[in-house]
Design a protein around this motif. Structure first.
Motif, PDB file in Angstrom:
ATOM      1  N   HIS A 237     -21.075   9.497  -3.542  1.00 17.67           N
ATOM      2  CA  HIS A 237     -22.286   8.685  -3.724  1.00 17.67           C
ATOM      3  C   HIS A 237     -21.974   7.226  -4.043  1.00 17.67           C
ATOM      4  O   HIS A 237     -22.833   6.532  -4.598  1.00 17.67           O
ATOM      5  CB  HIS A 237     -23.175   9.246  -4.837  1.00 17.67           C
ATOM      6  N   ALA A 238     -20.766   6.778  -3.727  1.00 15.28           N
ATOM      7  CA  ALA A 238     -20.368   5.387  -4.033  1.00 15.28           C
ATOM      8  C   ALA A 238     -20.594   5.047  -5.501  1.00 15.28           C
ATOM      9  O   ALA A 238     -20.916   3.908  -5.852  1.00 15.28           O
ATOM     10  CB  ALA A 238     -21.109   4.395  -3.136  1.00 15.28           C
ATOM     11  N   GLY A 239     -20.435   6.040  -6.372  1.00 17.67           N
ATOM     12  CA  GLY A 239     -20.584   5.807  -7.807  1.00 17.67           C
ATOM     13  C   GLY A 239     -22.002   5.856  -8.322  1.00 17.67           C
ATOM     14  O   GLY A 239     -22.244   5.574  -9.501  1.00 17.67           O
ATOM     15  N   THR A 240     -22.965   6.210  -7.469  1.00 17.58           N
ATOM     16  CA  THR A 240     -24.354   6.272  -7.892  1.00 17.58           C
ATOM     17  C   THR A 240     -24.769   7.720  -8.136  1.00 17.58           C
ATOM     18  O   THR A 240     -24.005   8.653  -7.935  1.00 17.58           O
ATOM     19  CB  THR A 240     -25.285   5.665  -6.831  1.00 17.58           C
ATOM     20  N   GLU A 259     -17.367  -3.258  -2.392  1.00 12.00           N
ATOM     21  CA  GLU A 259     -16.610  -4.112  -1.477  1.00 12.00           C
ATOM     22  C   GLU A 259     -15.227  -4.430  -2.053  1.00 12.00           C
ATOM     23  O   GLU A 259     -14.210  -4.330  -1.345  1.00 12.00           O
ATOM     24  CB  GLU A 259     -17.386  -5.395  -1.210  1.00 12.00           C
ATOM     25  N   ARG A 260     -15.194  -4.803  -3.319  1.00  9.53           N
ATOM     26  CA  ARG A 260     -13.905  -5.133  -3.944  1.00  9.53           C
ATOM     27  C   ARG A 260     -12.968  -3.934  -3.965  1.00  9.53           C
ATOM     28  O   ARG A 260     -11.765  -4.063  -3.673  1.00  9.53           O
ATOM     29  CB  ARG A 260     -14.142  -5.628  -5.379  1.00  9.53           C
ATOM     30  N   MET A 261     -13.487  -2.766  -4.273  1.00 10.89           N
ATOM     31  CA  MET A 261     -12.656  -1.567  -4.319  1.00 10.89           C
ATOM     32  C   MET A 261     -12.084  -1.244  -2.938  1.00 10.89           C
ATOM     33  O   MET A 261     -10.904  -0.886  -2.803  1.00 10.89           O
ATOM     34  CB  MET A 261     -13.472  -0.391  -4.843  1.00 10.89           C
ATOM     35  N   LEU A 262     -12.891  -1.376  -1.898  1.00 16.85           N
ATOM     36  CA  LEU A 262     -12.405  -1.104  -0.551  1.00 16.85           C
ATOM     37  C   LEU A 262     -11.343  -2.120  -0.133  1.00 16.85           C
ATOM     38  O   LEU A 262     -10.360  -1.769   0.534  1.00 16.85           O
ATOM     39  CB  LEU A 262     -13.563  -1.121   0.436  1.00 16.85           C
ATOM     40  N   GLU A 263     -11.538  -3.370  -0.504  1.00 18.09           N
ATOM     41  CA  GLU A 263     -10.566  -4.405  -0.173  1.00 18.09           C
ATOM     42  C   GLU A 263      -9.245  -4.190  -0.902  1.00 18.09           C
ATOM     43  O   GLU A 263      -8.172  -4.519  -0.376  1.00 18.09           O
ATOM     44  CB  GLU A 263     -11.124  -5.781  -0.550  1.00 18.09           C
ATOM     45  N   ASN A 267      -6.470   3.582  -0.044  1.00 14.87           N
ATOM     46  CA  ASN A 267      -6.593   5.043  -0.174  1.00 14.87           C
ATOM     47  C   ASN A 267      -7.974   5.478  -0.628  1.00 14.87           C
ATOM     48  O   ASN A 267      -8.210   6.671  -0.869  1.00 14.87           O
ATOM     49  CB  ASN A 267      -5.550   5.580  -1.151  1.00 14.87           C
ATOM     50  N   LEU A 268      -8.924   4.538  -0.715  1.00 11.06           N
ATOM     51  CA  LEU A 268     -10.280   4.855  -1.171  1.00 11.06           C
ATOM     52  C   LEU A 268     -11.250   4.911   0.004  1.00 11.06           C
ATOM     53  O   LEU A 268     -11.246   4.033   0.869  1.00 11.06           O
ATOM     54  CB  LEU A 268     -10.761   3.799  -2.164  1.00 11.06           C
ATOM     55  N   VAL A 296     -19.895  -1.714   6.268  1.00 10.09           N
ATOM     56  CA  VAL A 296     -19.429  -0.545   6.997  1.00 10.09           C
ATOM     57  C   VAL A 296     -18.715  -0.957   8.280  1.00 10.09           C
ATOM     58  O   VAL A 296     -17.693  -0.371   8.661  1.00 10.09           O
ATOM     59  CB  VAL A 296     -20.601   0.407   7.298  1.00 10.09           C
ATOM     60  N   GLU A 297     -19.194  -1.998   8.944  1.00  6.61           N
ATOM     61  CA  GLU A 297     -18.510  -2.491  10.139  1.00  6.61           C
ATOM     62  C   GLU A 297     -17.140  -3.075   9.802  1.00  6.61           C
ATOM     63  O   GLU A 297     -16.208  -3.002  10.618  1.00  6.61           O
ATOM     64  CB  GLU A 297     -19.365  -3.551  10.845  1.00  6.61           C
TER      65      GLU A 297
END
Length: 352
Positions: A237-240, A259-263, A267-268, A296-297
């Motif tokens: 849930h992306a933390g929600t 966004e920051r976590m994905l950047e 491995n996430l 997402v893109e």
């Protein structure tokens, strides 16, 4: 009952497996190639075989629902806790929040799932990726218990989770230590997952329902991801959660943190199951939010969808089809990835 029965797709003479395309483009009735439609097929990347009382509709009803909803494959897991029915309760609770009775960690959920699925025909088994969830995430024995379960059902398990940590009232109702994503017990589980090449689905709320101004619990999850770079994480849930949304509305800073976590952490990955759809992916008018589309893109292989149904499967199709406006806003290739292919890659299922 959880007894197996044949789904309609077998009874009528054939098993409805994956079709050749997830996103198909067709001409409109007037022959205009710009009047297109997309025919989505899915991997349901978040589905519970049983509810909080360890009951469910059974594998036959699930397969019927998947066929109707064009779900080619599913992450299937039990529920890692069971709700207690206390002696002084006026009636049996219907949900884990039905009364103040506790929930307790329940290992039997994995055996319920394994026995139902291993007795099914091989083509049916091939449509599922079973995940282990029946362990106490605060018990330092957890990794050893998971290893033992993998030995009992060799080659069967495809991942670990949903691991419950920082989960609203579910956290409050568990006895003993508070489950958190960077607990020492879970660090051993993550190491085992990396060793075996198993993705881990973790529910870890980004904040509490009273502290919506800051990412109160993010450090717990982030440290787990950071300190286990060889483990593939799926952030449920992306933390929600539905409870966070009810109490806080849309968390304005959630996007920036995701966004920051994905950047930062390759491995996430992000599970966009239902509590993320509204009010994050879609606005109040049901239209896609452009910044989430762009995110997402940017990371087209890092997101998946899930119904998050709990033992009852009639709503799978309605839940997944509710993502259509968002998927339609993505490029066809990205939409295919999010709707189906990303999860298949994570669990090493061949793409057609």
């Amino acid at each position: 009952m959880l007894a197996y029965r044949l789904p309609r797709s077998l009874l009528i003479g054939g098993l409805a497996l994956a079709t050749s395309l997830v996103v198909g483009v067709a001409q409109g009735a007037d022959g205009n190639p710009e009047a297109t439609t997309r025919d989505y097929h899915y991997s349901d990347a978040h589905l519970h075989f049983v509810d909080f009382f360890q009951h469910g509709d059974g594998l036959g009803d699930l397969l019927d629902a998947m066929d109707t909803a064009h779900v080619d494959h599913a992450l299937i897991t039990g529920i890692g806790v069971a709700k207690k029915w206390q002696q002084d309760a006026p009636k049996k609770p219907r949900y884990y929040m039905g009364d103040d009775a506790p929930v307790y960690w329940y290992s039997g959920t994995d055996y319920i799932l394994a026995e139902a699925l291993t007795r099914a025909p091989k083509p049916v088994q091939a449509r599922f990726s079973p995940f282990i969830t029946g362990f106490n995430p605060t018990d330092l024995n957890a990794a050893d218990e998971i290893r033992q379960l993998m030995a009992i059902y060799p080659g069967f398990w495809k991942g670990i989770g949903e691991v419950f940590t920082r989960h609203d009232d579910l956290t409050r109702l568990t006895d003993g230590e508070t489950p958190r994503a960077n607990h020492s017990a879970l660090m051993k589980v993550y190491a085992l997952a990396a060793e075996k090449g198993l993705p881990v689905l973790v529910h870890s709320n980004i904040t509490s329902k009273r502290e919506g101004h800051e990412p109160l619990y993010l450090n717990e999850f982030e440290s787990a991801v950071r300190d286990n770079p060889k483990t593939t994480f799926i952030w449920a849930h992306a933390g929600t959660s539905a409870e966070l949304t009810r109490r806080l509305g849309r968390i304005e800073w959630l996007y920036d943190e995701v966004e920051r976590m994905l950047e930062t952490y390759p491995n996430l990955n992000i599970d966009l199951s239902w509590s993320v759809l509204e009010p994050y992916l879609l606005d109040d008018n049901g239209q896609p939010r452009s910044r989430w589309v762009k995110l997402v893109e940017r990371f087209p292989e890092r997101f998946v969808l899930g119904s998050d149904v709990v033992g009852r499967f009639g709503s799978v199709g309605d839940i997944l089809s509710s993502y259509t406006p968002f998927l339609d806003a993505l490029s066809p290739a990205t939409a295919r990835n999010v709707a189906r292919d990303n999860f298949l890659r994570w669990v090493n299922v061949p793409l057609d």
